[in-house]
Design an enzyme around this catalytic site. Sequence first.
Site, PDB file in Angstrom:
ATOM      1  N   ASP A 150       0.646  -1.064  -0.006  1.00 46.26           N
ATOM      2  CA  ASP A 150       0.009  -0.021   0.109  1.00 46.26           C
ATOM      3  C   ASP A 150       0.920   1.415  -0.083  1.00 46.26           C
ATOM      4  O   ASP A 150       1.684   1.225   0.787  1.00 46.26           O
ATOM      5  CB  ASP A 150      -0.858  -0.095   1.284  1.00 46.26           C
ATOM      6  CG  ASP A 150      -1.707   1.276   1.253  1.00 46.26           C
ATOM      7  OD1 ASP A 150      -2.577   1.515   0.316  1.00 46.26           O
ATOM      8  OD2 ASP A 150      -1.461   2.172   2.096  1.00 46.26           O
ATOM      9  N   HIS A 177      -3.251  -2.086  -3.698  1.00 50.47           N
ATOM     10  CA  HIS A 177      -3.361  -0.478  -3.743  1.00 50.47           C
ATOM     11  C   HIS A 177      -3.606  -0.391  -5.208  1.00 50.47           C
ATOM     12  O   HIS A 177      -2.601  -0.406  -6.065  1.00 50.47           O
ATOM     13  CB  HIS A 177      -2.080   0.281  -3.203  1.00 50.47           C
ATOM     14  CG  HIS A 177      -2.126   1.889  -3.534  1.00 50.47           C
ATOM     15  ND1 HIS A 177      -2.152   2.677  -2.764  1.00 50.47           N
ATOM     16  CD2 HIS A 177      -1.913   2.250  -4.832  1.00 50.47           C
ATOM     17  CE1 HIS A 177      -1.984   3.875  -3.092  1.00 50.47           C
ATOM     18  NE2 HIS A 177      -2.151   3.543  -4.505  1.00 50.47           N
ATOM     19  N   ASP A 303      -7.834   4.011   6.445  1.00 51.41           N
ATOM     20  CA  ASP A 303      -6.581   4.555   5.538  1.00 51.41           C
ATOM     21  C   ASP A 303      -5.852   5.783   6.306  1.00 51.41           C
ATOM     22  O   ASP A 303      -5.480   6.874   5.764  1.00 51.41           O
ATOM     23  CB  ASP A 303      -6.633   5.149   4.183  1.00 51.41           C
ATOM     24  CG  ASP A 303      -5.457   5.296   3.299  1.00 51.41           C
ATOM     25  OD1 ASP A 303      -4.331   4.991   4.015  1.00 51.41           O
ATOM     26  OD2 ASP A 303      -5.688   5.502   2.182  1.00 51.41           O
TER      27      ASP A 303
HETATM   28  O1  DOR Z   1      -3.148   8.965   0.658  1.00 49.29           O
HETATM   29  C1  DOR Z   1      -2.413   8.059   0.765  1.00 49.29           C
HETATM   30  N1  DOR Z   1      -1.522   7.901   2.077  1.00 49.29           N
HETATM   31  N2  DOR Z   1      -2.598   6.811   0.284  1.00 49.29           N
HETATM   32  C2  DOR Z   1      -1.743   5.806   0.260  1.00 49.29           C
HETATM   33  O2  DOR Z   1      -1.779   4.832  -0.468  1.00 49.29           O
HETATM   34  C3  DOR Z   1      -0.500   6.016   1.319  1.00 49.29           C
HETATM   35  C4  DOR Z   1      -0.632   6.843   2.275  1.00 49.29           C
HETATM   36  C5  DOR Z   1       0.505   7.097   3.124  1.00 49.29           C
HETATM   37  O3  DOR Z   1       1.263   6.271   3.512  1.00 49.29           O
HETATM   38  O4  DOR Z   1       0.679   8.532   3.550  1.00 49.29           O
HETATM   39 ZN    ZN Z   2      -2.846   3.266   2.642  1.00 46.14          ZN
END
Ligand code: DOR
Ligand code: ZN
Length: 425
Positions: A150, A177, A303
């Site tokens: 991810d 992802h 998330d």
């Molecule tokens: O917005 C996001 N932030 N999408 C991701 O896939 C990773 C995540 C991050 O680690 O900050």
């Molecule tokens: Zn993420």
Amino acid sequence: MSAYLITNVSVVGGAPTDLLIRDGVVAGTGTGLAAPDATAVDGTGLVALPGLVDLHTHLREPGREDAETVESGSRAAALGGYTAVCAMANTSPVADTAGVVEQVWRLGREAGLVDVQPIGAVTVGLAGEHLAELGAMADSAARVRIFSDDGHCVADPRLMRRALEYVKAFDGIIAQHAEEPRLTEGAQMHEGEVSTRLGLTGWPAVAEEAIIARDVLLAEHVGSRLHICHVSTAGSVEVLRQAKARGVRVTAEVTPHHLLLTDEKAATYDPVYKVNPPLRTDSDIAALRAALAEGVIDVIATDHAPHAVEDKECEWAYARPGMLGLETALSIALDVLGPQWDLIAERMSRAPARIAGLADHGHDPAPGVPANLTLVDPAVRRTIEPAELASRSRNTPYARMTLPGRIVATFLRGEPTVLDGKAVK
Ligand code: DOR
Ligand code: ZN
């Protein structure tokens, strides 16, 4: 071990009852329970839910302890009503070995505020070239069952196929992802009318949909379990609907922010709204909400992506993508779904616990089940003040918004982690 008697509480929206918690389990339910040795908790007007389970949390430790630690993220989770979180692998060093996943797991146990279940990386260093030590992570003390790169897509179809084949032996899951990297080079926001107006490079919906379509076919071919992270488009919902109808072993999650916020927020140029995948459109939101009600999307996952001030309070193009989620998810779910308690329990606790194989979690409070639960006051509306959040970071998109619902208490194996809306330790 202590005992708690929660009186006059609605269990998942049912008629008020009492709940006796003793020795880490729900010891009894019913009206007029007596337990003189138990600490009384007045549950009048409150709803008891199975402790929430987050399939997608970024805790940032090891490596970016300035943005979040396992402990601060665990506290944010408990305050949000969670009793378990799955910690994403994009730490520094990456959680691609038994050593790192065991470290995260051990830090979670030491914090003792939620069960922290590490997710392992699919590829070494998230570089998308060589499979990580999936077996060693599965056999480690952390007992990893979900693997994800991810933040990055496992873009190479041959590597994705091999990862799916590898985890089949222990019924593991690859959590993808979904972002075709060639279609999102330089992307800053959703590709559509707003990106055209603002002159920002777009991230087209098809970049997500193409990977999901490919991966459900791969999962079907191999017979393995696939999970799709942060589904964000109406087209993705259609691909998932068809795959599920064919019996493909695929599950999917949606984030609170993709259920509520649109790409119009980018017009503020405030990087707090920059996230990956990007905020989409009203019609995507409508499709995601319908899919959640229907079960095409199984789970709401946060998330939760904490970022330090210097990574967010800068020009849009340089800002890191991601937003906080743990302390506001239940309120957003209530806002979006209304008091559909059974649906909320299913999408935020039972289904994620089942998918992650967290046997102690995701059970409605009933005699004999582990006392992992949370008490919600649905009548309270609260205004989100970033400075008051337990997270080490401040990048909430809900600052100064007034949202429904407040977590009054959370219990982990019978011990409170939150009481009177405050963290116990
Ligand atoms: O917005 C996001 N932030 N999408 C991701 O896939 C990773 C995540 C991050 O680690 O900050
Ligand atoms: Zn993420």
